[in-house]
Design a protein around this motif. Structure first.
Motif: not given
Length: 225
Positions: A176-205
């Protein structure tokens, strides 16, 4: 609110970018993620995108535990600024903020708790108005005025354009716990590498933490290699 505006009005550009990263990190959902399994961790990003497209922040709430994310990220930001102040890295022209950080005491002091809650309140307000007003999708709908923040003058106007997240991969998914990588692209801040922690809560992540927030704040304002 006035306290927060005065407290941060002397933030140098680098620290202002750190503050910007706080709400940009929470804006991971302002994106067009690739297709994901309905019951997989990336499903949270898909649902949040629908909330952005439909200017409905309630859908984003279902995809992200906003309070948990901001609580952890704000603690990291305040700790970063305190380290900068202690090292004299905020500069002689920013003695006011250095003195305020010093007078704040430890992270459990009433002053620190007050500032943290004010910061979280500001970011949440900015986020909700940005979503429901269509600004994060790059399509203002006129229902809500442009989102404003008093964190610093450089943050009072949000750069126009669409926020996008480029999904990476699922790094882990167990019990019920996960880690996901991603890149956030923003017109003001540019490209930001993200590591997101997620949890399964009920039927949803739901996203519960930006686990690489410390490194994002530490590199804020530095030129790209």
């Amino acid at each position: 609110m006035h306290f927060l505006s005065r407290w941060t009005s002397c933030l140098p550009r680098r620290s202002a970018q750190c503050a910007a990263l706080l709400f940009l990190c929470t804006a991971f959902f302002c994106a067009a993620p690739a297709a994901a399994k309905e019951d997989g961790p990336l499903a949270a990003l898909v649902k949040a995108q629908r909330g952005i497209d439909e200017a409905d922040s309630s859908l984003v709430d279902e995809a992200m535990d906003v309070n948990a994310v901001l609580n952890k990220a704000s603690s990291v930001l305040i700790a970063h600024l305190r380290q900068q102040a202690a090292a004299g890295a905020l500069g002689e022209g920013n003695m006011a903020i250095t003195m305020a950080l010093t007078a704040m005491g430890d992270e459990n002091s009433p002053q620190a708790a007050f500032f943290k809650q004010m910061l979280i309140s500001e970011v949440k307000g900015f986020m909700v108005s940005g979503i429901n007003g269509g600004y994060f999708a790059g399509k203002p709908n006129g229902r809500i005025t442009p989102p404003q923040m008093s964190l610093a003058s450089t943050l009072t106007k949000m750069p126009e354009g669409r926020r996008e997240i480029v999904p990476g991969k699922i790094l882990s998914n167990k019990d019920g716990k996960a880690s996901v990588s991603a890149t956030f692209v923003d017109p003001g801040a540019g490209r930001l590498p993200l590591i997101l922690a997620l949890e399964r809560q009920g039927e949803n992540w739901r996203v519960v933490e930006i686990t690489n927030a410390a490194s994002l704040f530490a590199t804020a304002g530095k030129p790209a290699p």
